[in-house]
Design a protein around this motif. Structure first.
Motif, PDB file in Angstrom:
ATOM      1  N   ALA A 272       0.612  -1.194  -0.068  1.00 42.17           N
ATOM      2  CA  ALA A 272      -0.007  -0.053  -0.028  1.00 42.17           C
ATOM      3  C   ALA A 272       0.812   1.460   0.193  1.00 42.17           C
TER       4      ALA A 272
ATOM      5  N   SER B  51       0.986   3.976  -3.130  1.00 48.31           N
ATOM      6  CA  SER B  51       0.733   5.444  -2.805  1.00 48.31           C
ATOM      7  C   SER B  51       2.033   6.232  -3.119  1.00 48.31           C
TER       8      SER B  51
ATOM      9  N   GLU C 216      -5.673   3.862  -3.543  1.00 42.26           N
ATOM     10  CA  GLU C 216      -6.606   3.897  -2.557  1.00 42.26           C
ATOM     11  C   GLU C 216      -7.232   2.358  -2.328  1.00 42.26           C
TER      12      GLU C 216
ATOM     13  N   ALA D  94      -4.917   0.742  -0.042  1.00 38.56           N
ATOM     14  CA  ALA D  94      -4.640   0.880   1.259  1.00 38.56           C
ATOM     15  C   ALA D  94      -6.028   0.170   1.871  1.00 38.56           C
TER      16      ALA D  94
ATOM     17  N   GLU E  82      -6.187  -2.719   5.079  1.00 37.03           N
ATOM     18  CA  GLU E  82      -6.790  -2.929   6.068  1.00 37.03           C
ATOM     19  C   GLU E  82      -7.440  -4.099   6.279  1.00 37.03           C
TER      20      GLU E  82
END
Length: 192
Positions: free
Chosen positions: A147, A151, A178, A181, A185
């Protein structure tokens, strides 16, 4: 010597040196490849998981896709910088066009890095859910690294295409970051 043929210490020294490259894009490519390698390790260790061999192969494929982008990024960015420093033999619109093309080419490796990193992050979710629970933290770390690389690469796409902020490649890179990310999670939450 190609970046991937250098020892890790030499690569780190190259990044730390005063030269212009390798820089952030090369680092993001290497981080993506490392995250994929970590997933391959976890999948190989997860012998009770029937799909582990296929997942390990996917992770290796992603590693092989990401690693050469370290060199490609350095080369394309160097070419763009040389175009910017051109002696000015071309004037006006011709120079602007040539410069725009050079930076558009320099945006391609980071976009490819973002794509690979997003794929690694998605694969990390699968590994976090199904792999050996003893390696859950490593799967999460792989997702977080991917991630961060996505980014970082998206940032470089935007920087290289500054004059074309509405360019679809800038938007795609942002979406990929996005998605990566979110996947990180999901990986984190997989065993909670």
């Amino acid at each position: 010597m190609a970046l991937l043929d250098r020892s890790l210490r030499e690569f780190l020294d190259d990044v730390a040196a005063a030269g212009r490259t390798p820089g952030g894009g090369s680092a993001a490519a290497l981080v993506t490849a490392l995250a994929a390698a970590l997933l391959a390790k976890i999948a190989r260790t997860s012998t009770a998981w029937p799909e582990s061999r296929g997942i390990a192969a996917q992770a290796e494929s992603l590693r092989d896709r990401a690693a050469p982008l370290a060199q490609a990024d350095a080369e394309e960015y160097e070419a763009a910088l040389r175009a910017r420093e051109d002696d000015g033999t071309q004037a006006g619109e011709r120079r602007d066009f040539a410069l725009g093309r050079a930076y558009a080419r320099a945006a391609e490796p980071p976009l490819q890095i973002a794509r690979a990193a997003a794929d690694v992050a998605e694969l990390a979710v699968v590994v976090a859910r199904n792999g050996d629970p003893a390696f859950h933290a490593d799967a999460v770390i792989a997702a977080l690294l991917a991630a961060a690389a996505a980014s970082s690469a998206a940032e470089l796409v935007g920087v290289n295409l500054t004059a074309a902020a509405r360019d679809e490649r800038v938007r795609e890179a942002g979406r990929l970051a996005e998605n990566a990310a979110r996947a990180a999670e999901e990986a984190r939450a997989a065993r909670e």
